[in-house]
Design an enzyme around this catalytic site. Structure first.
Site, mmCIF file in Angstrom:
data_model
loop_
_atom_site.group_PDB
_atom_site.id
_atom_site.type_symbol
_atom_site.label_atom_id
_atom_site.label_comp_id
_atom_site.label_asym_id
_atom_site.label_seq_id
_atom_site.Cartn_x
_atom_site.Cartn_y
_atom_site.Cartn_z
ATOM 1 N N LYS A 173 -52.560 -25.567 64.072
ATOM 2 C CA LYS A 173 -52.246 -25.741 65.415
ATOM 3 C C LYS A 173 -51.911 -27.032 65.629
ATOM 4 C CE LYS A 173 -55.425 -26.024 68.861
ATOM 5 N NZ LYS A 173 -55.255 -27.177 69.676
ATOM 6 N N ASN A 174 -52.886 -27.920 65.428
ATOM 7 C CA ASN A 174 -52.616 -29.597 65.809
ATOM 8 C C ASN A 174 -51.532 -30.147 64.979
ATOM 9 O OD1 ASN A 174 -54.327 -28.897 67.774
ATOM 10 N ND2 ASN A 174 -56.339 -29.928 66.583
ATOM 11 N N ARG A 218 -53.031 -29.928 76.562
ATOM 12 C CA ARG A 218 -52.979 -31.342 76.219
ATOM 13 C C ARG A 218 -51.735 -31.786 75.336
ATOM 14 N NH1 ARG A 218 -55.691 -36.234 77.577
ATOM 15 N NH2 ARG A 218 -55.661 -37.655 75.593
ATOM 16 N N CYS A 227 -58.476 -28.607 76.944
ATOM 17 C CA CYS A 227 -59.865 -28.447 76.992
ATOM 18 C C CYS A 227 -60.715 -29.485 77.752
ATOM 19 C CB CYS A 227 -60.488 -28.068 75.612
ATOM 20 S SG CYS A 227 -59.976 -26.678 74.634
ATOM 21 N N ARG A 249 -60.759 -37.553 78.720
ATOM 22 C CA ARG A 249 -59.505 -37.557 77.899
ATOM 23 C C ARG A 249 -58.445 -38.325 78.736
ATOM 24 N NH1 ARG A 249 -58.493 -31.647 75.222
ATOM 25 N NH2 ARG A 249 -57.723 -32.971 73.494
ATOM 26 N N PRO A 250 -58.479 -39.553 79.136
ATOM 27 C CA PRO A 250 -57.336 -40.253 79.378
ATOM 28 C C PRO A 250 -56.314 -40.808 78.470
ATOM 29 C CG PRO A 250 -59.025 -41.868 78.896
ATOM 30 C CD PRO A 250 -59.663 -40.613 78.649
ATOM 31 N N ILE A 251 -55.154 -41.088 78.944
ATOM 32 C CA ILE A 251 -53.954 -41.254 77.963
ATOM 33 C C ILE A 251 -53.619 -42.948 78.153
ATOM 34 C CG2 ILE A 251 -53.170 -38.889 77.864
ATOM 35 C CD1 ILE A 251 -51.001 -39.857 79.954
ATOM 36 N N ASP A 252 -54.643 -43.716 78.400
ATOM 37 C CA ASP A 252 -54.446 -45.056 78.599
ATOM 38 C C ASP A 252 -53.773 -45.809 77.193
ATOM 39 O OD1 ASP A 252 -56.744 -44.460 77.730
ATOM 40 O OD2 ASP A 252 -57.609 -46.310 77.996
ATOM 41 N N ASP A 298 -63.818 -30.756 66.031
ATOM 42 C CA ASP A 298 -63.465 -29.712 66.366
ATOM 43 C C ASP A 298 -64.107 -28.542 65.512
ATOM 44 O OD1 ASP A 298 -61.330 -30.709 67.964
ATOM 45 O OD2 ASP A 298 -59.821 -30.383 66.682
ATOM 46 N N ARG A 300 -56.182 -19.538 72.445
ATOM 47 C CA ARG A 300 -55.248 -20.746 72.414
ATOM 48 C C ARG A 300 -55.218 -21.285 71.144
ATOM 49 N NH1 ARG A 300 -57.449 -25.159 75.815
ATOM 50 N NH2 ARG A 300 -55.902 -26.185 74.801
HETATM 51 C C1 EPZ Z 1 -56.590 -34.307 69.163
HETATM 52 O O1 EPZ Z 1 -56.853 -34.453 70.541
HETATM 53 C C2 EPZ Z 1 -56.796 -32.841 68.748
HETATM 54 N N1 EPZ Z 1 -55.668 -32.090 69.713
HETATM 55 C C3 EPZ Z 1 -58.110 -32.244 69.327
HETATM 56 O O2 EPZ Z 1 -58.263 -30.830 69.143
HETATM 57 C C4 EPZ Z 1 -59.263 -33.086 68.331
HETATM 58 O O3 EPZ Z 1 -60.220 -32.615 68.962
HETATM 59 C C5 EPZ Z 1 -59.035 -34.355 68.782
HETATM 60 O O4 EPZ Z 1 -57.823 -35.039 68.341
HETATM 61 C C6 EPZ Z 1 -59.681 -35.560 67.907
HETATM 62 O O5 EPZ Z 1 -59.657 -35.226 66.357
HETATM 63 C C7 EPZ Z 1 -54.497 -31.979 69.108
HETATM 64 O O6 EPZ Z 1 -54.263 -32.485 68.267
HETATM 65 C C8 EPZ Z 1 -53.487 -31.244 70.426
HETATM 66 P P1 EPZ Z 1 -57.692 -38.222 70.512
HETATM 67 P P2 EPZ Z 1 -56.406 -35.890 71.071
HETATM 68 O O7 EPZ Z 1 -56.730 -38.862 71.302
HETATM 69 O O8 EPZ Z 1 -54.999 -36.383 70.628
HETATM 70 C C9 EPZ Z 1 -60.311 -40.944 73.915
HETATM 71 C C10 EPZ Z 1 -58.823 -28.674 69.367
HETATM 72 O O9 EPZ Z 1 -59.884 -27.928 70.002
HETATM 73 N N2 EPZ Z 1 -59.084 -41.337 74.117
HETATM 74 O O10 EPZ Z 1 -58.183 -38.548 69.123
HETATM 75 O O11 EPZ Z 1 -56.587 -35.591 72.583
HETATM 76 C C11 EPZ Z 1 -60.507 -39.488 74.194
HETATM 77 O O12 EPZ Z 1 -60.928 -39.471 75.453
HETATM 78 C C12 EPZ Z 1 -58.435 -29.984 69.913
HETATM 79 O O13 EPZ Z 1 -57.918 -28.442 68.718
HETATM 80 C C13 EPZ Z 1 -59.004 -42.529 75.232
HETATM 81 O O14 EPZ Z 1 -59.874 -43.054 75.707
HETATM 82 O O15 EPZ Z 1 -57.615 -36.669 70.902
HETATM 83 C C14 EPZ Z 1 -61.417 -39.190 73.128
HETATM 84 O O16 EPZ Z 1 -62.904 -39.448 73.564
HETATM 85 C C15 EPZ Z 1 -59.387 -30.584 71.126
HETATM 86 N N3 EPZ Z 1 -57.652 -42.791 75.600
HETATM 87 C C16 EPZ Z 1 -60.987 -39.752 71.927
HETATM 88 O O17 EPZ Z 1 -60.412 -40.925 72.288
HETATM 89 C C17 EPZ Z 1 -56.563 -42.289 75.324
HETATM 90 O O18 EPZ Z 1 -55.501 -42.773 75.689
HETATM 91 C C18 EPZ Z 1 -60.335 -39.002 70.843
HETATM 92 O O19 EPZ Z 1 -59.107 -38.608 71.487
HETATM 93 C C19 EPZ Z 1 -56.619 -41.418 74.174
HETATM 94 C C20 EPZ Z 1 -57.909 -40.830 73.784
#
Ligand code: EPZ
Length: 426
Positions: free
Chosen positions: A22-23, A92, A116, A121-124, A304, A396
């Site tokens: 999926k990811n 997301r 989820c 989960r910010p996007i900063d 995950d 999902r």
């Molecule tokens: C990806 O999410 C996956 N989703 C998630 O899988 C997975 O849990 C995660 O990576 C970690 O491996 C997809 O690939 C679609 P991150 P993502 O950005 O990209 C913080 C599932 O169940 N962060 O690596 O959202 C964030 O809040 C899903 O399949 C910021 O602070 O993960 C988190 O604490 C759930 N600012 C950490 O980083 C940002 O701009 C990791 O997030 C981005 C992230």
């Protein structure tokens, strides 16, 4: 409404093949708009997140159709840059279209992405990174509105190795002017697979799987026919189910290398694990002994699979400690597991379990995708009947989970009320 009805107990035996990850598939669907030619994603899973992403692409004027299990995307007629808010809220991965739309049509507008509710989960980090490439953000308060005249390669060091931010940066830099260097990037197998996919379209990318990825921008990308990697999280879910229930299960279409954090964790426990090519064979006779797990970015233990190992810790012999370091609210399944008889205490970060002989069936609620999968595993190992409500969270990300577990000998059914559409319908 959809729910899983499970009668727990009994060994799991047989063979199961996992879907494409999926990811990996979700960012590839965004990447498919970077060319006007056909992009074919082989064995694309018809899971709910993919179907929502298809709806978003169609809303932008992109042609998308399934031919049996292969998805064909053609973005020659792309005519939009605004992602419908209701669809953004559903997943997301809508955020990947920021980078892809900026590459293709130089502007994007969207609501904040959903997904989820496992943390803020910010996007900063995405936004800061895109600014380095020359993107102007006009609004980041209630929605995201941005545009760029020309994407320019830059050196970017991510504040955290975010999977999504790394992928967004890849999608925005492959067609940029000049070279982009992404330091402290994510190393997850799905990031590597996105790089292979983009390379199959003509992109020049080096260094994925290490701390630094270098992207040399090219003038154009072409179509491709691509088979994504197998889903390591789906494979890990069957692996852990076998540890809970006992049995002998052969899991195929998943490179063992991508599941090393899980295999390494349990290979010295009570089970036997054999691996060859894209197959993992797991044989488990005795209860797993208490263990410790700390989630962190790849190559550490994947967040995950945290909920699934919580289900295992509930019934392991002795004490287990599970620490979540990636998301700040990812123990939503634990109160439900405690209602099933788990002896566990937890705060936001750490859960401590005293393994019990067996959980008992209960009426529980899935709050998120992997937490729901963890509850399904808890139900499979429990005595009596468990109902996991709100199964749509699980659907999902898992294709035909109940059918696949049934083929291994489990007693589990997905039940939906009359008004609910078949979850895998387009
Ligand atoms: C990806 O999410 C996956 N989703 C998630 O899988 C997975 O849990 C995660 O990576 C970690 O491996 C997809 O690939 C679609 P991150 P993502 O950005 O990209 C913080 C599932 O169940 N962060 O690596 O959202 C964030 O809040 C899903 O399949 C910021 O602070 O993960 C988190 O604490 C759930 N600012 C950490 O980083 C940002 O701009 C990791 O997030 C981005 C992230």
């Amino acid at each position: 409404m959809e729910k899983f009805v499970i009668n727990g107990g009994g060994r799991l035996d047989g063979k199961v093949r996992v879907e494409s990850a999926k990811n990996a598939v979700l960012p590839m669907l965004a990447g498919a708009i970077l060319t006007s030619e056909d992009v074919v994603i082989k064995n694309c899973p018809k899971i709910r997140d993919v179907l929502v992403m298809i709806k978003i692409l169609k809303s932008l004027g992109v042609k998308v159709k399934f031919e049996t299990n292969d998805l064909i995307v053609n973005a020659s007629g792309i005519n939009g840059y605004i992602i419908p808010s209701d669809l953004c809220g559903e997943l997301r991965s809508s955020v990947f279209l920021l980078g892809a739309l900026l590459s293709r049509v130089k502007r994007a507008e969207m609501a904040f992405p959903g997904g989820c509710k496992i943390g803020e989960r910010p996007i900063d980090i995405h936004i800061v990174a895109l600014k380095y490439l020359g993107v102007d953000f006009f609004d980041i308060s209630t929605k995201i509105v941005c545009s760029v005249k020309t994407l320019k390669g830059a050196k970017v060091c991510l504040a955290y190795p975010s999977v999504g931010a790394t992928e967004n940066l890849l999608l925005s830099s492959v067609l940029a002017n000049g070279t982009t260097v992404i330091k402290n990037c994510a190393k997850e197998p799905e990031v590597k697979d996105l790089c292979s996919f983009l390379r199959s379209m003509g992109a020049k990318i080096f260094g994925e799987g290490t701390d630094t990825i270098t992207v040399e921008g090219v003038k154009r990308l072409h179509g491709t026919v691509y088979t994504p990697i197998g889903d390591r999280i789906e494979a890990g879910t069957y692996f852990i189910a076998t540890l809970i229930n006992g049995g002998m299960v052969e899991i195929s279409n998943c490179f063992p290398q991508n599941l090393l954090p899980l295999i390494d964790k349990f290979c010295y426990n009570t089970c036997k694990i054999n691996t060859f090519n894209d197959i993992i064979l797991i044989t488990s006779k005795n209860k797993v002994k208490g263990f410790t797990v700390t989630t962190a970015p790849h190559p550490a233990f994947p967040t995950d699979l945290q909920a699934q190992v919580c289900a295992l810790a509930c019934v392991a012999s002795g004490c287990s400690v599970i620490t979540e370091t990636v998301f700040e609210n990812r123990f939503l399944h634990l109160p439900e597991m405690i209602r099933m008889g788990a002896d566990a205490v937890f705060d936001g970060k750490r859960a401590v379990f005293n393994g019990v002989k067996s959980l008992h069936g209960a009426n529980v609620f899935a709050k998120d995708l992997r937490g729901g999968a963890g509850l399904v595993l808890a139900g499979l190992g429990a005595e009596g009947k468990t109902v996991v409500n709100d199964a749509m969270h699980v659907n999902r990300g898992y294709y035909k989970l109940a059918e696949k577990l049934t083929s291994l000998g489990a007693d589990i059914k997905l039940v939906r009320d009359r008004n609910t559409k078949e979850c895998y319908e387009e």
